[in-house]
Design a protein around this motif. Structure first.
Motif, PDB file in Angstrom:
ATOM      1  N   MET A 108       0.814  -1.213   0.000  1.00  0.00           N
ATOM      2  CA  MET A 108       0.000   0.000   0.000  1.00  0.00           C
ATOM      3  C   MET A 108       0.849   1.265   0.000  1.00  0.00           C
ATOM      4  SD  MET A 108      -1.646   0.360   3.844  1.00  0.00           S
ATOM      5  CE  MET A 108      -2.742  -1.021   3.573  1.00  0.00           C
ATOM      6  N   THR A 109       0.301   2.291  -0.628  1.00  0.00           N
ATOM      7  CA  THR A 109       0.957   3.592  -0.673  1.00  0.00           C
ATOM      8  C   THR A 109       0.647   4.372   0.605  1.00  0.00           C
ATOM      9  OG1 THR A 109      -0.939   4.687  -1.698  1.00  0.00           O
ATOM     10  CG2 THR A 109       0.653   3.623  -3.179  1.00  0.00           C
ATOM     11  N   ASP A 110       1.368   5.466   0.796  1.00  0.00           N
ATOM     12  CA  ASP A 110       1.087   6.322   1.948  1.00  0.00           C
ATOM     13  C   ASP A 110      -0.334   6.874   1.889  1.00  0.00           C
ATOM     14  OD1 ASP A 110       3.617   5.886   2.940  1.00  0.00           O
ATOM     15  OD2 ASP A 110       4.455   7.756   2.143  1.00  0.00           O
ATOM     16  N   ASP A 111      -0.787   7.216   0.684  1.00  0.00           N
ATOM     17  CA  ASP A 111      -2.151   7.732   0.540  1.00  0.00           C
ATOM     18  C   ASP A 111      -3.180   6.672   0.930  1.00  0.00           C
ATOM     19  OD1 ASP A 111      -1.279  10.200  -0.267  1.00  0.00           O
ATOM     20  OD2 ASP A 111      -1.622   9.843  -2.414  1.00  0.00           O
ATOM     21  N   GLN A 112      -2.958   5.438   0.504  1.00  0.00           N
ATOM     22  CA  GLN A 112      -3.882   4.362   0.849  1.00  0.00           C
ATOM     23  C   GLN A 112      -3.877   4.099   2.354  1.00  0.00           C
ATOM     24  OE1 GLN A 112      -2.199   1.450  -1.867  1.00  0.00           O
ATOM     25  NE2 GLN A 112      -4.078   1.443  -3.095  1.00  0.00           N
ATOM     26  N   ARG A 113      -2.704   4.174   2.956  1.00  0.00           N
ATOM     27  CA  ARG A 113      -2.610   3.971   4.406  1.00  0.00           C
ATOM     28  C   ARG A 113      -3.355   5.089   5.146  1.00  0.00           C
ATOM     29  NH1 ARG A 113       2.256   3.781   4.355  1.00  0.00           N
ATOM     30  NH2 ARG A 113       2.518   1.530   4.092  1.00  0.00           N
ATOM     31  N   GLY A 114      -3.208   6.306   4.664  1.00  0.00           N
ATOM     32  CA  GLY A 114      -3.910   7.424   5.283  1.00  0.00           C
ATOM     33  C   GLY A 114      -5.412   7.315   5.127  1.00  0.00           C
ATOM     34  N   GLU A 115      -5.857   6.890   3.950  1.00  0.00           N
ATOM     35  CA  GLU A 115      -7.294   6.708   3.723  1.00  0.00           C
ATOM     36  C   GLU A 115      -7.851   5.633   4.650  1.00  0.00           C
ATOM     37  OE1 GLU A 115     -10.400   5.278   0.207  1.00  0.00           O
ATOM     38  OE2 GLU A 115      -8.254   4.944  -0.005  1.00  0.00           O
ATOM     39  N   LEU A 116      -7.107   4.547   4.798  1.00  0.00           N
ATOM     40  CA  LEU A 116      -7.548   3.452   5.657  1.00  0.00           C
ATOM     41  C   LEU A 116      -7.664   3.917   7.106  1.00  0.00           C
ATOM     42  CD1 LEU A 116      -8.208   0.414   5.376  1.00  0.00           C
ATOM     43  CD2 LEU A 116      -5.844  -0.048   6.058  1.00  0.00           C
ATOM     44  N   GLN A 117      -6.700   4.713   7.556  1.00  0.00           N
ATOM     45  CA  GLN A 117      -6.741   5.227   8.919  1.00  0.00           C
ATOM     46  C   GLN A 117      -7.930   6.164   9.119  1.00  0.00           C
ATOM     47  OE1 GLN A 117      -5.230   4.335  11.483  1.00  0.00           O
ATOM     48  NE2 GLN A 117      -5.480   5.983  12.980  1.00  0.00           N
ATOM     49  N   THR A 118      -8.230   6.975   8.114  1.00  0.00           N
ATOM     50  CA  THR A 118      -9.382   7.879   8.200  1.00  0.00           C
ATOM     51  C   THR A 118     -10.681   7.097   8.325  1.00  0.00           C
ATOM     52  OG1 THR A 118      -8.255   9.605   6.927  1.00  0.00           O
ATOM     53  CG2 THR A 118     -10.666   9.679   6.987  1.00  0.00           C
ATOM     54  N   ILE A 119     -10.828   6.051   7.512  1.00  0.00           N
ATOM     55  CA  ILE A 119     -12.031   5.216   7.593  1.00  0.00           C
ATOM     56  C   ILE A 119     -12.121   4.564   8.969  1.00  0.00           C
ATOM     57  CG2 ILE A 119     -13.214   3.193   6.653  1.00  0.00           C
ATOM     58  CD1 ILE A 119     -11.823   3.800   3.966  1.00  0.00           C
ATOM     59  N   HIS A 120     -10.990   4.077   9.455  1.00  0.00           N
ATOM     60  CA  HIS A 120     -10.963   3.411  10.762  1.00  0.00           C
ATOM     61  C   HIS A 120     -11.393   4.359  11.880  1.00  0.00           C
ATOM     62  CE1 HIS A 120      -9.749   0.836  14.027  1.00  0.00           C
ATOM     63  NE2 HIS A 120      -8.844   1.707  14.443  1.00  0.00           N
ATOM     64  N   GLU A 121     -10.882   5.569  11.862  1.00  0.00           N
ATOM     65  CA  GLU A 121     -11.251   6.536  12.901  1.00  0.00           C
ATOM     66  C   GLU A 121     -12.739   6.873  12.838  1.00  0.00           C
ATOM     67  OE1 GLU A 121      -8.568   9.725  12.169  1.00  0.00           O
ATOM     68  OE2 GLU A 121      -6.835   8.699  13.071  1.00  0.00           O
ATOM     69  N   SER A 122     -13.284   6.969  11.632  1.00  0.00           N
ATOM     70  CA  SER A 122     -14.721   7.220  11.489  1.00  0.00           C
ATOM     71  C   SER A 122     -15.530   6.031  11.993  1.00  0.00           C
ATOM     72  CB  SER A 122     -15.059   7.505  10.022  1.00  0.00           C
ATOM     73  OG  SER A 122     -14.417   8.678   9.565  1.00  0.00           O
ATOM     74  N   PHE A 123     -15.026   4.829  11.746  1.00  0.00           N
ATOM     75  CA  PHE A 123     -15.669   3.598  12.225  1.00  0.00           C
ATOM     76  C   PHE A 123     -15.733   3.591  13.752  1.00  0.00           C
ATOM     77  CE2 PHE A 123     -15.025  -0.844  13.662  1.00  0.00           C
ATOM     78  CZ  PHE A 123     -16.157  -1.448  13.135  1.00  0.00           C
ATOM     79  N   LEU A 124     -14.618   3.925  14.398  1.00  0.00           N
ATOM     80  CA  LEU A 124     -14.592   3.958  15.857  1.00  0.00           C
ATOM     81  C   LEU A 124     -15.542   5.022  16.398  1.00  0.00           C
ATOM     82  CD1 LEU A 124     -10.767   3.570  16.607  1.00  0.00           C
ATOM     83  CD2 LEU A 124     -12.526   1.792  16.583  1.00  0.00           C
ATOM     84  N   ALA A 125     -15.573   6.177  15.742  1.00  0.00           N
ATOM     85  CA  ALA A 125     -16.466   7.251  16.182  1.00  0.00           C
ATOM     86  C   ALA A 125     -17.928   6.827  16.063  1.00  0.00           C
ATOM     87  CB  ALA A 125     -16.206   8.514  15.363  1.00  0.00           C
ATOM     88  N   ALA A 126     -18.262   6.143  14.971  1.00  0.00           N
ATOM     89  CA  ALA A 126     -19.632   5.657  14.794  1.00  0.00           C
ATOM     90  C   ALA A 126     -19.977   4.631  15.864  1.00  0.00           C
ATOM     91  CB  ALA A 126     -19.801   5.054  13.402  1.00  0.00           C
ATOM     92  N   GLY A 127     -19.006   3.787  16.214  1.00  0.00           N
ATOM     93  CA  GLY A 127     -19.237   2.794  17.256  1.00  0.00           C
ATOM     94  C   GLY A 127     -19.484   3.428  18.609  1.00  0.00           C
ATOM     95  N   ARG A 128     -18.682   4.431  18.938  1.00  0.00           N
ATOM     96  CA  ARG A 128     -18.859   5.112  20.229  1.00  0.00           C
ATOM     97  C   ARG A 128     -20.194   5.842  20.297  1.00  0.00           C
ATOM     98  NH1 ARG A 128     -13.109   5.910  19.524  1.00  0.00           N
ATOM     99  NH2 ARG A 128     -13.497   7.855  18.395  1.00  0.00           N
ATOM    100  N   ALA A 129     -20.691   6.270  19.136  1.00  0.00           N
ATOM    101  CA  ALA A 129     -21.974   6.979  19.085  1.00  0.00           C
ATOM    102  C   ALA A 129     -23.159   6.029  18.961  1.00  0.00           C
ATOM    103  CB  ALA A 129     -21.976   7.962  17.910  1.00  0.00           C
ATOM    104  N   GLY A 130     -22.884   4.725  18.855  1.00  0.00           N
ATOM    105  CA  GLY A 130     -23.960   3.753  18.732  1.00  0.00           C
ATOM    106  C   GLY A 130     -24.669   3.790  17.400  1.00  0.00           C
ATOM    107  N   ARG A 131     -23.970   4.207  16.355  1.00  0.00           N
ATOM    108  CA  ARG A 131     -24.572   4.313  15.020  1.00  0.00           C
ATOM    109  C   ARG A 131     -24.282   3.028  14.239  1.00  0.00           C
ATOM    110  NH1 ARG A 131     -22.482   9.515  12.194  1.00  0.00           N
ATOM    111  NH2 ARG A 131     -24.158   8.949  10.743  1.00  0.00           N
ATOM    112  N   GLY A 132     -25.102   2.015  14.482  1.00  0.00           N
ATOM    113  CA  GLY A 132     -24.850   0.699  13.917  1.00  0.00           C
ATOM    114  C   GLY A 132     -24.844   0.662  12.406  1.00  0.00           C
ATOM    115  N   LYS A 133     -25.798   1.351  11.775  1.00  0.00           N
ATOM    116  CA  LYS A 133     -25.858   1.325  10.316  1.00  0.00           C
ATOM    117  C   LYS A 133     -24.620   1.980   9.712  1.00  0.00           C
ATOM    118  CE  LYS A 133     -28.719   2.631   6.355  1.00  0.00           C
ATOM    119  NZ  LYS A 133     -29.980   3.264   5.900  1.00  0.00           N
TER     120      LYS A 133
END
Length: 224
Positions: A108-133
């Protein structure tokens, strides 16, 4: 790039049957359309603003994937996956997705790694907010971003195919699965950021195995 959208839009390069397939597949996968739900062609055509023909074509393709089936006197309904089919899909995921993760970390490129981290952080935020969908949407985007980064068209296509036919609503309905998945995703991400391909593959395998174990009542007893 993986596009994160909450509602399907009509891309100019897609046919109406492809749009209908995309919308219905996502609704089934997310659990918006539950097992046994009757899919009525005329209602769907009116909702999506198209003729019945592309709806029928989409339902035909969904039936080929065993996501829907025909019942006498009812018509086309959302299908229940058999324990054998769920077990088979999990077995194939365990074989393919750790390999894809290993290759992704290596390539993976640096851009792909950064994109993956951004998605992951959004995933964790959605989990903490209880936004299952929203978690389900980001979960899909995160996995598919990893497999895209593997740099293998064949491997990406195989894993995407498994994701198309898997009933994700069963996984997200399991009690405590969301917080466990957040922790497991974080373990994969730690390996991604460290550039440790073996640890990433091991963490992805453990993640899929945990999902399988959480669904044992759905999967039933192992086949002999």
């Amino acid at each position: 790039m993986i596009c994160l959208v909450t509602e399907p839009e009509i891309p100019t390069h897609r046919t109406k049957s492809e749009l209908a397939l995309r919308v219905l597949r996502e609704r089934i996968r997310s659990g918006q359309l539950e097992v046994g739900y009757r899919l009525q062609v005329d209602e769907l055509a009116a909702e999506l603003g198209m003729s019945p023909t592309p709806i029928r074509e989409a339902l035909r393709l969904l039936q080929a994937d065993r996501l829907v089936h025909y019942e006498p006197h009812r018509g086309v309904v959302v299908a229940r996956h058999s324990p054998e089919r769920l077990s088979d899909v999990y077995a194939m995921r365990m074989a393919l997705e750790p390999l894809a993760t290993r290759l992704a970390i290596e390539r993976m490129t640096d851009d792909q790694r950064g994109e993956l981290q951004t998605i992951h952080e959004s995933f964790l935020a959605a989990g903490r907010a209880g936004r299952g969908k929203r978690m389900a949407q980001l979960n899909s985007a995160w996995h598919l971003a990893i497999y895209e980064a593997a740099g293998s068209d064949m491997l990406r296509d195989f894993t995407a195919r498994l994701w198309d036919v898997f009933p994700w609503r069963t996984n997200w309905a399991v009690e405590q699965r969301s917080p466990d998945s957040m922790r497991e995703h974080s373990e994969v991400m730690a390996a991604v950021l460290a550039g440790d391909a073996q640890a990433g593959a091991d963490a992805m395998l453990a993640h899929i195995q945990a999902g399988s174990a959480s669904e044992q009542p759905e999967l039933g007893e192992p086949r002999t």
